[in-house]
Design an enzyme around this catalytic site. Structure first.
Site, PDB file in Angstrom:
ATOM      1  N   ASN A 118      34.125  36.166  69.150  1.00  0.00           N
ATOM      2  CA  ASN A 118      34.409  34.770  68.839  1.00  0.00           C
ATOM      3  C   ASN A 118      33.104  34.113  68.354  1.00  0.00           C
ATOM      4  OD1 ASN A 118      34.564  31.919  69.238  1.00  0.00           O
ATOM      5  ND2 ASN A 118      36.408  32.230  70.460  1.00  0.00           N
ATOM      6  N   ASP A 172      32.745  30.883  67.416  1.00  0.00           N
ATOM      7  CA  ASP A 172      32.769  29.414  67.525  1.00  0.00           C
ATOM      8  C   ASP A 172      31.407  28.833  67.893  1.00  0.00           C
ATOM      9  OD1 ASP A 172      35.463  29.634  67.134  1.00  0.00           O
ATOM     10  OD2 ASP A 172      36.052  29.041  69.167  1.00  0.00           O
ATOM     11  N   HIS A 173      30.696  29.548  68.781  1.00  0.00           N
ATOM     12  CA  HIS A 173      29.448  28.966  69.292  1.00  0.00           C
ATOM     13  C   HIS A 173      28.380  28.854  68.209  1.00  0.00           C
ATOM     14  CE1 HIS A 173      30.995  28.868  73.295  1.00  0.00           C
ATOM     15  NE2 HIS A 173      31.433  30.098  73.119  1.00  0.00           N
ATOM     16  N   ARG A 223      23.608  19.520  64.225  1.00  0.00           N
ATOM     17  CA  ARG A 223      22.816  18.820  63.215  1.00  0.00           C
ATOM     18  C   ARG A 223      23.640  18.431  61.980  1.00  0.00           C
ATOM     19  NH1 ARG A 223      17.027  19.205  63.954  1.00  0.00           N
ATOM     20  NH2 ARG A 223      16.908  18.843  66.176  1.00  0.00           N
ATOM     21  N   HIS A 260      38.346  29.452  66.612  1.00  0.00           N
ATOM     22  CA  HIS A 260      39.306  28.443  67.083  1.00  0.00           C
ATOM     23  C   HIS A 260      39.154  27.211  66.195  1.00  0.00           C
ATOM     24  CE1 HIS A 260      40.855  25.965  70.800  1.00  0.00           C
ATOM     25  NE2 HIS A 260      41.527  25.716  69.691  1.00  0.00           N
ATOM     26  N   ARG A 310      39.912  23.832  65.957  1.00  0.00           N
ATOM     27  CA  ARG A 310      40.432  22.779  66.835  1.00  0.00           C
ATOM     28  C   ARG A 310      40.858  21.573  66.013  1.00  0.00           C
ATOM     29  NH1 ARG A 310      38.471  23.746  72.510  1.00  0.00           N
ATOM     30  NH2 ARG A 310      39.504  21.797  72.959  1.00  0.00           N
ATOM     31  N   ARG A 332      35.541  20.261  66.246  1.00  0.00           N
ATOM     32  CA  ARG A 332      34.216  20.091  66.874  1.00  0.00           C
ATOM     33  C   ARG A 332      33.263  21.230  66.523  1.00  0.00           C
ATOM     34  NH1 ARG A 332      35.418  21.082  73.249  1.00  0.00           N
ATOM     35  NH2 ARG A 332      36.905  19.425  72.882  1.00  0.00           N
ATOM     36  N   HIS A 333      33.802  22.410  66.195  1.00  0.00           N
ATOM     37  CA  HIS A 333      32.886  23.484  65.781  1.00  0.00           C
ATOM     38  C   HIS A 333      33.350  24.133  64.473  1.00  0.00           C
ATOM     39  CE1 HIS A 333      35.808  25.628  68.207  1.00  0.00           C
ATOM     40  NE2 HIS A 333      35.224  25.379  69.369  1.00  0.00           N
ATOM     41  N   GLU A 347      42.530  31.234  66.564  1.00  0.00           N
ATOM     42  CA  GLU A 347      43.005  30.524  67.761  1.00  0.00           C
ATOM     43  C   GLU A 347      43.347  29.110  67.361  1.00  0.00           C
ATOM     44  OE1 GLU A 347      40.303  30.266  71.023  1.00  0.00           O
ATOM     45  OE2 GLU A 347      40.047  32.426  71.065  1.00  0.00           O
ATOM     46  N   THR A 380      35.692  23.740  76.862  1.00  0.00           N
ATOM     47  CA  THR A 380      36.216  24.927  76.184  1.00  0.00           C
ATOM     48  C   THR A 380      37.670  25.046  76.633  1.00  0.00           C
ATOM     49  OG1 THR A 380      36.001  27.327  75.965  1.00  0.00           O
ATOM     50  CG2 THR A 380      35.322  26.400  78.072  1.00  0.00           C
ATOM     51  N   THR A 381      38.403  26.055  76.140  1.00  0.00           N
ATOM     52  CA  THR A 381      39.799  26.189  76.545  1.00  0.00           C
ATOM     53  C   THR A 381      39.834  26.429  78.047  1.00  0.00           C
ATOM     54  OG1 THR A 381      40.043  27.304  74.435  1.00  0.00           O
ATOM     55  CG2 THR A 381      41.944  27.318  75.894  1.00  0.00           C
ATOM     56  N   GLU A 440      47.335  37.106  75.471  1.00  0.00           N
ATOM     57  CA  GLU A 440      45.921  37.261  75.817  1.00  0.00           C
ATOM     58  C   GLU A 440      45.781  36.699  77.221  1.00  0.00           C
ATOM     59  OE1 GLU A 440      42.874  35.710  73.143  1.00  0.00           O
ATOM     60  OE2 GLU A 440      41.499  35.533  74.845  1.00  0.00           O
ATOM     61  N   HIS A 459      37.903  35.403  77.888  1.00  0.00           N
ATOM     62  CA  HIS A 459      37.345  34.142  78.390  1.00  0.00           C
ATOM     63  C   HIS A 459      36.396  34.411  79.544  1.00  0.00           C
ATOM     64  CE1 HIS A 459      36.738  29.899  78.918  1.00  0.00           C
ATOM     65  NE2 HIS A 459      37.472  29.700  77.829  1.00  0.00           N
ATOM     66  N   GLY A 460      35.160  34.032  79.320  1.00  0.00           N
ATOM     67  CA  GLY A 460      34.152  34.146  80.370  1.00  0.00           C
ATOM     68  C   GLY A 460      33.652  35.561  80.599  1.00  0.00           C
ATOM     69  N   GLY A 480      32.970  35.651  73.340  1.00  0.00           N
ATOM     70  CA  GLY A 480      32.134  34.792  72.511  1.00  0.00           C
ATOM     71  C   GLY A 480      30.827  34.426  73.171  1.00  0.00           C
ATOM     72  N   HIS A 481      30.918  33.580  74.195  1.00  0.00           N
ATOM     73  CA  HIS A 481      29.719  32.933  74.726  1.00  0.00           C
ATOM     74  C   HIS A 481      28.643  33.916  75.187  1.00  0.00           C
ATOM     75  CE1 HIS A 481      27.275  30.555  77.562  1.00  0.00           C
ATOM     76  NE2 HIS A 481      27.439  29.628  76.642  1.00  0.00           N
TER      77      HIS A 481
HETATM   78  N1  PXP Z   1      39.865  33.715  74.292  1.00  0.00           N
HETATM   79  C1  PXP Z   1      40.217  32.431  74.103  1.00  0.00           C
HETATM   80  C2  PXP Z   1      41.667  32.125  73.913  1.00  0.00           C
HETATM   81  C3  PXP Z   1      39.268  31.402  74.068  1.00  0.00           C
HETATM   82  O1  PXP Z   1      39.638  30.125  73.887  1.00  0.00           O
HETATM   83  C4  PXP Z   1      37.900  31.743  74.208  1.00  0.00           C
HETATM   84  C5  PXP Z   1      36.853  30.675  74.158  1.00  0.00           C
HETATM   85  O2  PXP Z   1      36.759  30.123  72.924  1.00  0.00           O
HETATM   86  C6  PXP Z   1      37.587  33.102  74.388  1.00  0.00           C
HETATM   87  C7  PXP Z   1      38.573  34.061  74.444  1.00  0.00           C
HETATM   88  C8  PXP Z   1      36.172  33.575  74.518  1.00  0.00           C
HETATM   89  O3  PXP Z   1      35.613  33.062  75.678  1.00  0.00           O
HETATM   90  P1  PXP Z   1      34.041  33.193  75.911  1.00  0.00           P
HETATM   91  O4  PXP Z   1      33.392  32.381  74.849  1.00  0.00           O
HETATM   92  O5  PXP Z   1      33.861  32.647  77.281  1.00  0.00           O
HETATM   93  O6  PXP Z   1      33.721  34.641  75.807  1.00  0.00           O
END
Ligand code: PXP
Length: 387
Positions: free
Chosen positions: A158, A160-161, A169, A194, A196, A200-201, A221, A251-252, A302, A342-343, A364-365
Site C-alpha cells: 500500500n 498511500d503513506h 507540502r 485508497h 478516499r 487526503r493522500h 481501496e 486510518t481505516t 480481506e 492492516h497493522g 503499507g505503514h
Molecule cells: N488493508 C486495508 C483495507 C487498509 O485500509 C490498510 C491501511 O490503509 C491496509 C490494509 C494496510 O495497513 P497498514 O498500512 O497498517 O499496513
C-alpha cells in the site's frame, strides 16, 4: 505426478485441496523422494471407520491411517511410497477441540502419516515414539522454511503513506507512482491505494497513472460511494476492496459492516461484476461478516488484522489470531478467496502468513516506515523474505 490426491469426502472439501497437495509435494522434496508416488485419500468418518475395522480390527474412526507400499522384494517398492488416509470429519473435530484451524491440523496429520510411511511407529516402543516426535518436528520446521522460500503468499504494498508525505507540502514529491514502480521491481505482487472521498493522500491522477504503470495487480481501496464507484469503473483496477470510510479517522479503523448494508453492497458488487472487477470486503474477523460477504457476491474478503497487530499482550494477540484463523477458514469454506491486512509489520506477519489459506497480504505503514531508514527496495525485499 508424485502426489495422487483423491478426495472422497461426501461434501465439498473444507480443506483447500491444491494447498494440501502442495504441502505433500513439499514434504516429498524435503525427504528427498520427489520421484516417489504418494497417494493421499480424504474421507469422512464412516469411510475411515470401515478402513480402520478392515485393516486394524478397530471398529471406530480415526484421524489418519498410513499404508506403506512395496518394500522388500517388491520392484515397485522404491517408487510407491504408500497411501495416507485422512478423515476430514475427525480432523475438523480435533481442530475445534485444539482451537486450531482444520488446515493446520491436516498439515500435522499429513506429516504424522508420512513418518509412519517412512517406517516409524509410535505404538511399538517409547524410543520410536520419541523418534517419531523428533521427525515430525523436523518436517514441520522444514515445511515452513520451504513455504517461506517458495513465497506462497502474494505481498501487495500500500503506497498511500508516500502520498500522505507529498500532501503535507502540497507538491509533487514523493510520488506514490514512482514508489509503486520501485515496489514492483523489488518483487511486490501487487500495489494498493485508497482513493478516499476527502482525497487526503491518494489523488485521482495517481490512480489513473498507476493503472498505466502497475504490471502486477492494482487493488483500489474505496468506500462504497457513487463518485468513487464511477472512477473505479473508468480506471478498471484488477480488483477493488470496499472499506468503511469516516472523515475523522486516522486510518481505516474497523472492518466494513457488510451484514448491515447487504442491499447496497450487493448493488456495488453487481456493478463491478459487469465491468469484470472482482470485489473484496475488508471485514473484521467475524463469521457473520464472512457470511454476509458471500451473500452479496464478493470474490474476496480481506480480514482486518489490526486488533491482532495492536494487541498489548501475548494473550490478546493469541485470541485475536484465533479469530482471524477461524474467519479465514469459514471464508475459505464458503468459497471466498482470503486476503488479510492492516497493522502488519516485520514481527507479526509470519504468523499470519503461516495460516495456509491466505492468498495476499496488504501491507503499507510498516514497509514505508522501514523504507525511510533502509530504502524502499530493501524494505520490500525484507518483507518478502519473511513470507
Ligand atoms: N488493508 C486495508 C483495507 C487498509 O485500509 C490498510 C491501511 O490503509 C491496509 C490494509 C494496510 O495497513 P497498514 O498500512 O497498517 O499496513
Amino acid at each position: 505426478m508424485p502426489v495422487l490426491l483423491n478426495c472422497q469426502y461426501p461434501q465439498r472439501s473444507p480443506i483447500n485441496l491444491p494447498w494440501l497437495r502442495q504441502i505433500a509435494e513439499n514434504l516429498l522434496t524435503i525427504i528427498g523422494r520427489i520421484d516417489a508416488e504418494l497417494s493421499l485419500l480424504l474421507v469422512d468418518d464412516a469411510q475411515m471407520r470401515e478402513l480402520n475395522r478392515q485393516y486394524r480390527g478397530k471398529d471406530k474412526p480415526t484421524n489418519v491411517l498410513s499404508f506403506p507400499q512395496g518394500g522388500g522384494d517388491d520392484p515397485t517398492g522404491d517408487y510407491l511410497l504408500g497411501d495416507i488416509v485422512i478423515s476430514l470429519d475427525t480432523a475438523i473435530r480435533e481442530a475445534h477441540a485444539k482451537k486450531i484451524t482444520a488446515h493446520s491440523h491436516c498439515r500435522t496429520l499429513l506429516i504424522h502419516g508420512l513418518v509412519h510411511l517412512l517406517g516409524l511407529d509410535h505404538e511399538r516402543s517409547e524410543e520410536e515414539y520419541r523418534l517419531m516426535l523428533a521427525q515430525e518436528k523436523f518436517l514441520a520446521q522444514e515445511l515452513k522454511n520451504t513455504e517461506r522460500r517458495n513465497g506462497m503468499i502474494n505481498l501487495a504494498i500500500n503506497v498511500d503513506h508516500v502520498a500522505t508525505l507529498r500532501q503535507v507540502r502540497g507538491g509533487k514529491e514523493p510520488d506514490p507512482v514512482t514508489a509503486a514502480g520501485i515496489c514492483e521491481l523489488a518483487g511486490a505482487g501487487g500495489i494498493v491505494v485508497h482513493l478516499r472521498e476527502d482525497r487526503r493522500h491518494i489523488q485521482d491522477r495517481d490512480v489513473y497513472l498507476l493503472r498505466e504503470l502497475v504490471k502486477s495487480k492494482l487493488n483500489l481501496e474505496m468506500g462504497a460511494n457513487e463518485e468513487i464507484i464511477k472512477i473505479a469503473l473508468q480506471v478498471k483496477p484488477d480488483m477493488i476492496t470496499l472499506v468503511p470510510e469516516k472523515r475523522a479517522e486516522l486510518t481505516t479503523e474497523g472492518g466494513l459492516d457488510v451484514a448491515g448494508q447487504k442491499v447496497k453492497l450487493k448493488k456495488v458488487v453487481a456493478k463491478m461484476a459487469k465491468a469484470g472487477i472482482p470485489v473484496s470486503m475488508f471485514i473484521d474477523p467475524d463469521p457473520k461478516q464472512v457470511a454476509a460477504s458471500r451473500e452479496v457476491g464478493a470474490t474476496f474478503v480481506e480480514i482486518h488484522t489490526g486488533r491482532y497487530a495492536d494487541a498489548i499482550s501475548a494473550e490478546i494477540a493469541d485470541r485475536e489470531f484465533e479469530l482471524i484463523a477461524k474467519a479465514a477458514e469459514s471464508a475459505y469454506e464458503t468459497d471466498l478467496r482470503v486476503n488479510a491486512g492492516h497493522g502488519l509489520n516485520y514481527l507479526n506477519t509470519p504468523r499470519i502468513a503461516d495460516l495456509g489459506m491466505i492468498e495476499e497480504l496488504s501491507i503499507g505503514h510498516a514497509v514505508m516506515a522501514r523504507a525511510i531508514f533502509v530504502g524502499l527496495d530493501q524494505a520490500v525485499r525484507e518483507m518478502l523474505a519473511l513470507l
